[in-house]
Scaffold this active site. Structure first.
Site, PDB file in Angstrom:
ATOM      1  N   SER A 178       1.211  -1.027  -0.003  1.00 44.63           N
ATOM      2  CA  SER A 178       0.277   0.386  -0.131  1.00 44.63           C
ATOM      3  C   SER A 178       1.324   1.276   0.079  1.00 44.63           C
ATOM      4  O   SER A 178       2.103   1.260   0.164  1.00 44.63           O
ATOM      5  CB  SER A 178      -1.121   0.291   0.943  1.00 44.63           C
ATOM      6  OG  SER A 178       0.250   0.140   2.790  1.00 44.63           O
ATOM      7  N   PHE A 187       3.061   4.402   1.503  1.00 45.36           N
ATOM      8  CA  PHE A 187       3.227   4.297   2.581  1.00 45.36           C
ATOM      9  C   PHE A 187       4.102   3.071   3.252  1.00 45.36           C
ATOM     10  O   PHE A 187       4.491   2.835   4.724  1.00 45.36           O
ATOM     11  CB  PHE A 187       2.103   5.026   4.399  1.00 45.36           C
ATOM     12  CG  PHE A 187       1.553   6.516   3.273  1.00 45.36           C
ATOM     13  CD1 PHE A 187       2.399   7.501   2.881  1.00 45.36           C
ATOM     14  CD2 PHE A 187       0.725   6.815   3.764  1.00 45.36           C
ATOM     15  CE1 PHE A 187       2.141   9.006   2.361  1.00 45.36           C
ATOM     16  CE2 PHE A 187      -0.079   7.147   2.743  1.00 45.36           C
ATOM     17  CZ  PHE A 187       0.645   8.711   2.224  1.00 45.36           C
ATOM     18  N   LYS A 225       7.784   0.458  -0.115  1.00 50.85           N
ATOM     19  CA  LYS A 225       8.108   0.125  -1.441  1.00 50.85           C
ATOM     20  C   LYS A 225       9.683   0.374  -1.755  1.00 50.85           C
ATOM     21  O   LYS A 225      10.694  -0.077  -2.037  1.00 50.85           O
ATOM     22  CB  LYS A 225       6.799   0.305  -2.296  1.00 50.85           C
ATOM     23  CG  LYS A 225       5.665  -0.325  -2.408  1.00 50.85           C
ATOM     24  CD  LYS A 225       4.991   0.028  -3.211  1.00 50.85           C
ATOM     25  CE  LYS A 225       4.595   1.212  -3.514  1.00 50.85           C
ATOM     26  NZ  LYS A 225       3.678   1.501  -1.892  1.00 50.85           N
ATOM     27  N   GLU A 263       6.356   2.972  -9.126  1.00 48.58           N
ATOM     28  CA  GLU A 263       5.624   3.512  -9.210  1.00 48.58           C
ATOM     29  C   GLU A 263       5.057   2.746 -10.461  1.00 48.58           C
ATOM     30  O   GLU A 263       4.728   2.933 -10.856  1.00 48.58           O
ATOM     31  CB  GLU A 263       5.152   4.704  -9.381  1.00 48.58           C
ATOM     32  CG  GLU A 263       6.089   6.078  -8.263  1.00 48.58           C
ATOM     33  CD  GLU A 263       5.244   6.022  -7.196  1.00 48.58           C
ATOM     34  OE1 GLU A 263       3.702   5.418  -7.008  1.00 48.58           O
ATOM     35  OE2 GLU A 263       5.199   6.256  -5.981  1.00 48.58           O
ATOM     36  N   GLN A 281       2.521   1.046 -11.339  1.00 50.57           N
ATOM     37  CA  GLN A 281       1.341   0.855 -11.664  1.00 50.57           C
ATOM     38  C   GLN A 281       0.782   1.575 -12.404  1.00 50.57           C
ATOM     39  O   GLN A 281       0.049   1.484 -12.852  1.00 50.57           O
ATOM     40  CB  GLN A 281       0.772   0.964 -10.273  1.00 50.57           C
ATOM     41  CG  GLN A 281       0.245   1.992  -9.996  1.00 50.57           C
ATOM     42  CD  GLN A 281       1.390   2.862  -8.791  1.00 50.57           C
ATOM     43  OE1 GLN A 281       2.322   2.057  -8.252  1.00 50.57           O
ATOM     44  NE2 GLN A 281       1.736   4.275  -8.230  1.00 50.57           N
ATOM     45  N   CYS A 339      -2.054   0.622  10.366  1.00 53.97           N
ATOM     46  CA  CYS A 339      -3.103   1.075  10.559  1.00 53.97           C
ATOM     47  C   CYS A 339      -3.125   2.295  10.844  1.00 53.97           C
ATOM     48  O   CYS A 339      -3.076   1.398  12.452  1.00 53.97           O
ATOM     49  CB  CYS A 339      -4.254   0.389  10.295  1.00 53.97           C
ATOM     50  SG  CYS A 339      -6.375   0.536  10.177  1.00 53.97           S
ATOM     51  N   CYS A 381      -6.110   1.404  14.157  1.00 61.07           N
ATOM     52  CA  CYS A 381      -5.633  -0.227  14.948  1.00 61.07           C
ATOM     53  C   CYS A 381      -4.772  -0.554  15.273  1.00 61.07           C
ATOM     54  O   CYS A 381      -4.446  -1.753  16.059  1.00 61.07           O
ATOM     55  CB  CYS A 381      -7.012  -1.123  14.839  1.00 61.07           C
ATOM     56  SG  CYS A 381      -6.445  -2.095  13.276  1.00 61.07           S
ATOM     57  N   CYS A 397      -5.624  -1.152   7.621  1.00 60.57           N
ATOM     58  CA  CYS A 397      -5.630  -3.008   7.270  1.00 60.57           C
ATOM     59  C   CYS A 397      -7.530  -2.659   6.920  1.00 60.57           C
ATOM     60  O   CYS A 397      -8.274  -1.973   6.599  1.00 60.57           O
ATOM     61  CB  CYS A 397      -5.861  -3.454   8.939  1.00 60.57           C
ATOM     62  SG  CYS A 397      -7.638  -2.995   9.280  1.00 60.57           S
ATOM     63  N   CYS A 435     -10.198  -2.365   8.497  1.00 59.15           N
ATOM     64  CA  CYS A 435     -11.087  -0.495   8.943  1.00 59.15           C
ATOM     65  C   CYS A 435     -11.159   0.115   7.294  1.00 59.15           C
ATOM     66  O   CYS A 435     -11.653   1.077   7.132  1.00 59.15           O
ATOM     67  CB  CYS A 435      -9.741  -0.163   9.276  1.00 59.15           C
ATOM     68  SG  CYS A 435      -9.331  -0.069  11.339  1.00 59.15           S
TER      69      CYS A 435
HETATM   70 ZN    ZN Z   1      -7.054  -1.207  11.194  1.00 59.24          ZN
END
Ligand code: ZN
Length: 197
Positions: free
Chosen positions: A21, A23, A26, A93, A95, A149, A152, A181, A184
């Site tokens: 994802s 942050f 990568k 990058e 993608q 995340c 959480c 996550c 969330c």
């Molecule tokens: Zn979460």
């Protein structure tokens, strides 16, 4: 941590993919591998899509401002024009590049080049992003990196968009995205329950 394979009598190059994802680190991981290849006196060329011009058009820059020179490209086949006498190709990058990228990477690998590709595996809706799923299928080595995340504290796999824009590609940083996550992310997107920070 990924360590470079060293093969005696290796007859071709190979493809490594670093995905995750936003942050998740990568680009830092790509830069780490490229720096180690430089220490090993490998000849290196880095590419990134021209549309990723958030920081500097000719550098691969991670969020912590580590940077390496790179060539901006509009199509993945432009890579062929810049690889004479190169041992290692890095692509950041990925993608944002076109669907010819997996074929280009495989041709480079056959020519003996080590190809290291970094990119988002999913877009802001959690869908496989651009050429990344096909690249993952043909790569020898895959490293999935995770953010945390902020809601959480679990591992974050998704890039949650904080704005209402609906195009797949909306360039931005912490003003527009946060790592989440799965749960969330779902709570934000599917149930439309915005999590209060
Ligand atoms: Zn979460």
């Amino acid at each position: 941590m990924f360590l470079e394979p060293s093969f005696r009598n290796q007859r071709s190059g190979w493809i490594e993919v670093v995905c995750g994802s936003m942050f998740s680190g990568k680009t830092e991981e790509l830069i780490r591998r490229i720096k180690r290849a430089k220490f090993a006196n490998q000849k290196i060329q880095i590419f990134k899509p021209e549309k990723d011009i958030r920081y500097h058009i000719e550098k691969v820059v991670s969020h912590d401002e580590n940077s390496i020179e790179s060539i901006p490209i509009r199509t993945s086949r432009e890579i062929y024009q810049h690889i004479s006498d190169v041992n290692v190709v890095g692509i950041d990058e990925a993608q944002f590049l076109d669907n010819n990228l997996p074929e280009v990477c495989q041709k480079l690998a056959i020519r003996g080049i080590r190809v290291i590709v970094a990119g988002l595996d999913m877009d802001y809706k959690g869908r496989p992003f651009g050429p990344m799923p096909d690249l993952l299928a043909v790569a020898e080595y895959i490293t999935k990196v995770h953010a945390i995340c902020p809601h959480c504290g679990n591992l974050a796999t998704h890039s949650y968009r904080l704005t209402d824009e609906e195009e797949t590609v909306v360039l931005g940083e912490k003003d527009k995205y946060e790592p989440r996550c799965r749960m969330c992310f779902e709570m934000g997107n599917i149930l439309d329950l915005k999590i209060q920070t």
